[in-house]
Design a protein around this motif. Structure first.
Motif, PDB file in Angstrom:
ATOM      1  N   PHE A 345      41.413  37.125  28.657  1.00 35.69           N
ATOM      2  CA  PHE A 345      41.865  38.520  28.591  1.00 35.69           C
ATOM      3  C   PHE A 345      42.212  38.954  27.162  1.00 35.69           C
ATOM      4  O   PHE A 345      42.637  40.102  26.963  1.00 35.69           O
ATOM      5  N   TYR A 346      42.025  38.047  26.193  1.00 36.21           N
ATOM      6  CA  TYR A 346      42.367  38.355  24.799  1.00 36.21           C
ATOM      7  C   TYR A 346      41.181  38.134  23.858  1.00 36.21           C
ATOM      8  O   TYR A 346      41.359  38.000  22.651  1.00 36.21           O
ATOM      9  N   THR A 436      42.980  44.881  27.759  1.00 34.11           N
ATOM     10  CA  THR A 436      44.083  43.915  27.663  1.00 34.11           C
ATOM     11  C   THR A 436      45.401  44.564  28.053  1.00 34.11           C
ATOM     12  O   THR A 436      46.237  43.947  28.734  1.00 34.11           O
TER      13      THR A 436
END
Length: 535
Positions: A345-346, A436
């Protein structure tokens, strides 16, 4: 008037005509009788059941087909099997009634009947009339005796209901144990992989050339940021699994020199993973290895998962085994809080210079050239993924708690799910739409585990909701780690995913799919020979 004289010849003529007519009638009756006889022979005969049994058996000149024998309505074998089923129920009931002698007699007769059937099945010869009739008669006498003992239908139903409830409880208990032991087996680190990590760590610190070769070179650093190349990212603490992903991708690529792999691991596996990718060549592909601990911005003030780890309730939920005991053990696995698991997610922040990447899980094998993925038009969406909603199981309502008002208000329960493991990511759109931030919003609201229970897919479904472009199913074939997969799908699949507990590097892996993974492991490598016993 003169009367006509009596003619003596007239009666003789009439007798002769009478004889002729008698012969004609007799002949006609004979022909009619013959026709009746012939027509009766053509009609089907109505034989008694025992005769039919002989005709039925005559259809097996090459030996007994026990399946057909069981299905035939005239089969004595089937009658014996039905008696055995009823007798087994009566054995249970008689034991519960403390009639042990009768239970023993029933059990003995069951064994005799089973022995007869076993001989018939193994020798492929039908039961003789004598032995089958004797078995049926002896069992019928015992069943009649059970009826006299008042083992009637009502009693049997009540007894069997209790038995079913008891068996159901045992089944649930055994299923829970099986889940726990299966989870332990899936999470264990095989000795061979542990051995490989130790030996690679020794090689890394013993050979300074590895460190120098991996770090030097301006040209290499430029490749890591060149958006004209094919960039893949893999987050893993499994050296061999990551190696298979890289090796299978480069081996099946038309232009492996244009491939750049960005690997992220943890502190423990950082040195051995760097050593492995330094001492092995992957057809000219560029390999970068980083460790998640070096990303200082991944801290509790920014990452909800790390913040939740500081909460005592979360620690108890995942680590102490206390709390909600109704939650299945697989949902309470601490790996779901691992930053390697949530790093997906990053990705835009891990690789700020990149515009497009393909994310691969470490339990996949690549079978085709993937360069076409980088030219697919995502139509303004953030992610390209293969949908998994061919069946209702993979729709949103199976992953999320729709009794919660937040979930019910924002998401369609019948929306189609998709799979992590092979995903095309447009990082420019990701940054523009702040995916994000959306992930953070939902992760913070699930601190009490009421929105979803398991893993990274549910928050992924929420964060990327309405931002996913559907890809052709051939790009990502799932299920090789827990179920049977159509061989035509495997043959045509670009990426095979061993999702599930039965990973190919574990003993519990599915043998029929292990070869697809093993072909990308060079077991002749000196270090692998020292650590693996490969049959």
């Amino acid at each position: 008037m003169r009367r006509r004289p009596f003619d003596l010849r007239r009666p003789a003529r009439r007798r002769w005509l009478s004889i002729v007519w008698v012969w004609f009638v007799a002949a006609g009756l004979g022909v009619l009788l013959l026709l009746v006889v012939l027509s009766r022979e053509k009609l089907p005969r109505s034989d008694p059941p025992l005769v039919r049994q002989k005709l039925y058996r005559s259809r097996f000149p090459e030996g007994l087909n026990i399946t057909d024998e069981m299905l035939s309505p005239y089969s004595l074998t089937r009658q014996i099997v039905d008696q055995i089923s009823l007798a087994k129920a009566l054995v249970v009931i008689s034991k519960d009634s403390n009639n042990l002698q009768f239970a023993a007699e029933l059990s003995a007769q069951i064994r005799r009947c089973q022995a007869l059937l076993s001989v018939a099945a193994t020798t492929r010869t039908p039961l003789t009339m004598e032995e089958s009739e004797a078995a049926i008669r002896d069992m019928a006498l015992l069943l009649y005796q059970a009826q006299q003992l008042h083992y009637d239908s009502a009693t049997m139903i009540m007894k069997m209901k209790g038995q079913f409830q008891s068996l159901d409880e045992k089944m649930k208990s055994e299923a829970e144990k099986s889940t726990k032991y299966g989870q332990i087996a899936a999470e264990e680190l095989p000795k061979s992989l542990y051995c490989l990590g130790i030996r690679l760590t020794m090689e890394w610190f013993r050979n300074s050339n590895f460190q120098r070769e991996l770090s030097e070179g301006r040209h290499r650093m430029e490749k890591l940021r060149d958006n004209g190349l094919y960039h893949y990212c893999v987050f893993s603490d499994n050296i061999l699994a990551a190696s298979v992903v890289v090796n299978s991708t480069t081996m099946n690529s038309k232009r492996p020199e244009m491939i750049v792999f960005h690997l992220v691991t943890d502190e423990v596996n950082f040195a051995p993973m760097k050593a492995w990718f330094s001492m092995n060549s992957f057809r000219g592909a560029t390999i970068e290895v980083q460790k998640v601990e070096d990303f200082s911005w991944l801290n509790a003030s920014y990452v909800p998962v790390l913040k939740q780890l500081q909460n005592s309730d979360t620690q108890n939920y995942y680590f102490s085994g206390s709390g909600d005991n109704r939650t299945p053990v697989k949902f309470r696995n601490p790996k779901y809080l691992s930053m390697l698991n949530h790093l997906r997610f990053y990705i835009p922040e891990v690789y700020p210079a990149l515009q497009k990447v393909v994310f691969l899980d470490d339990d996949v094998v690549v079978q085709k050239d993937l360069s076409e993925l980088f030219t697919i038009n995502l139509n303004g969406n953030v992610m390209g993924a293969v949908e998994t909603c061919m069946e209702t199981f993979h729709r949103f309502h199976k992953y999320l708690n729709y009794s919660h008002p937040l979930i019910r208000a924002h998401f369609d329960p019948d929306a189609c799910g998709w799979a992590f493991g092979m995903n095309v990511l447009d990082l420019r759109e990701w940054r523009r739409k702040n995916v994000t931030g959306i992930y953070h919003y939902w992760q913070e609201r699930n601190a009490d585990h009421t929105l979803w229970k398991l893993g990274t897919l549910p928050p992924g479904l929420l964060a990327f909701y309405g931002l996913v472009e559907k890809l052709d199913a051939k790009w990502h074939v799932l299920g090789l780690g827990y179920t049977n997969v159509d061989m035509s799908l495997i043959k045509n699949g670009a990426v095979l995913h061993y999702n599930g507990n039965m990973k190919p590097w574990l003993k519990i892996g599915m043998e029929k799919y292990k070869g697809l993974w093993d072909k990308y492991v060079d077991y002749s490598h000196p270090l692998l020979q020292q650590c693996f016993v490969h049959g």
